[in-house]
Design a protein around this motif. Structure first.
Motif, PDB file in Angstrom:
ATOM      1  N   TRP A 198       0.697  -1.115  -0.387  1.00 19.97           N
ATOM      2  CA  TRP A 198      -0.380   0.003  -0.137  1.00 19.97           C
ATOM      3  C   TRP A 198       0.888   1.137  -0.243  1.00 19.97           C
ATOM      4  O   TRP A 198       0.521   1.907  -0.306  1.00 19.97           O
ATOM      5  CB  TRP A 198      -0.645   0.082   0.978  1.00 19.97           C
ATOM      6  N   SER A 231      -3.407  -2.293  12.190  1.00 20.61           N
ATOM      7  CA  SER A 231      -4.692  -1.475  11.989  1.00 20.61           C
ATOM      8  C   SER A 231      -5.905  -0.596  12.396  1.00 20.61           C
ATOM      9  O   SER A 231      -5.985  -0.388  13.275  1.00 20.61           O
ATOM     10  CB  SER A 231      -6.151  -2.740  10.369  1.00 20.61           C
ATOM     11  N   ASP A 233      -9.836   1.470  11.152  1.00 20.03           N
ATOM     12  CA  ASP A 233     -11.262   1.453  10.392  1.00 20.03           C
ATOM     13  C   ASP A 233     -11.004   2.729   9.334  1.00 20.03           C
ATOM     14  O   ASP A 233     -12.729   2.925   9.327  1.00 20.03           O
ATOM     15  CB  ASP A 233     -12.397   0.815  11.378  1.00 20.03           C
ATOM     16  N   GLN A 235      -9.777   4.706   5.397  1.00 21.86           N
ATOM     17  CA  GLN A 235      -9.656   3.788   3.872  1.00 21.86           C
ATOM     18  C   GLN A 235      -9.652   5.344   3.203  1.00 21.86           C
ATOM     19  O   GLN A 235     -10.626   6.373   3.719  1.00 21.86           O
ATOM     20  CB  GLN A 235     -10.209   3.371   3.145  1.00 21.86           C
ATOM     21  N   PRO A 240      -5.903   1.340   2.264  1.00 21.66           N
ATOM     22  CA  PRO A 240      -6.062   1.039   4.176  1.00 21.66           C
ATOM     23  C   PRO A 240      -5.588   1.725   4.556  1.00 21.66           C
ATOM     24  O   PRO A 240      -4.435   1.489   4.416  1.00 21.66           O
ATOM     25  CB  PRO A 240      -6.791  -0.591   3.616  1.00 21.66           C
TER      26      PRO A 240
END
Length: 262
Positions: A198, A231, A233, A235, A240
């Motif tokens: 990413w 991670s 929550d 984007q 992400p």
């Protein structure tokens, strides 16, 4: 036993070539330390002058952006030279000295706060009382970690730098939000030339060298270095997001009896 003349001539020629190469290697072995020493002195003079400028610059003053660019260029040259020196020769040509680790991170934070028109807020927290005996190459680490965080943090750019000093030594954590680093990427991401999936989507600026250099320099200084990513929550443009943390630990065995203010 007797050997044919042409074989003897070939062996003699090869032996002479070997002796010439050995002599050339001996000259280079004597030259390289002198070259490294001279370049270090030149870069140290430039770095010293730039540090004086940096102390006088108000990071909120846009007029000083060009000066910051010059300072950054000189500091970058010193960082790159130190990193390449350690990568090529190890730490054999460097001498440790008592260093203010917090001060090194603070200096780099000021350098990147408003560099090339990109505003970054670096929040340094935690108290550091002691100096630590580290090699000059250590200065690569705060530069590369803060520059990496600046590069990947979304706007508004926020970077946390936390210091925790205890009886085991000094721990430094640099954290920022940015493109998620997948679990199976955490180990190889510190290898030379490797970038996260990413991260490549959001920036073409990186080359997969910075974190590898941090790992190499940390090892040469006797430090522990680790990275993690969790991670979140969220984007951004289909990428992400995660919280990336680079952790550095300076063992108490490298602690000086002298405190930072001394």
């Amino acid at each position: 036993p007797a050997i044919p003349e042409h074989v003897a001539r070939r062996l003699i020629t090869q032996h002479i070539e070997l002796l010439n190469k050995l002599a050339d290697a001996e000259v280079k072995d004597k030259f390289v330390p002198n070259l490294i020493h001279s370049l270090s002195k030149i870069l140290d003079v430039g770095l010293s002058q730039c540090e004086m400028l940096l102390k006088r610059i108000d990071a909120s003053d846009g007029f000083h952006e060009n000066i910051l660019s010059i300072v950054n260029a000189v500091v970058s040259a010193r960082v790159i030279f130190n990193a390449d020196d350690v990568r090529a020769h190890g730490a054999q040509y460097q001498t440790p000295y008592e260093m203010n680790v917090h001060g090194k991170f603070l200096k780099m934070a000021k350098l990147f706060t408003n560099f090339q028109g990109v505003r970054v807020h670096y929040n340094l927290s935690g108290e550091v009382r002691y100096r630590y005996r580290l090699l000059p190459s250590f200065e690569c680490i705060p530069y590369l970690l803060l520059e990496n965080a600046r590069k990947y943090s979304p706007v508004p750019k926020e970077v946390e730098v936390r210091f925790n000093e205890d009886n085991l030594g000094l721990s430094v954590e640099v954290s920022n939000s940015g493109p998620l680093v997948l679990r199976d990427e955490l180990q190889p991401i510190t290898e030379y030339g490797v970038r996260g999936k990413w991260a490549q989507r959001v920036s073409e600026e990186g080359a997969g060298i910075g974190l590898n250099t941090v790992r190499t320099v940390a090892a040469s200084n006797g430090l522990e270095f680790d990275v993690s990513s969790s991670s979140v929550d969220c984007q951004m443009d289909g990428v992400p997001q995660g919280m990336f943390v680079a952790k550095l630990h300076v063992p108490v065995s490298l602690r000086s009896v002298n405190q930072v203010g001394c």
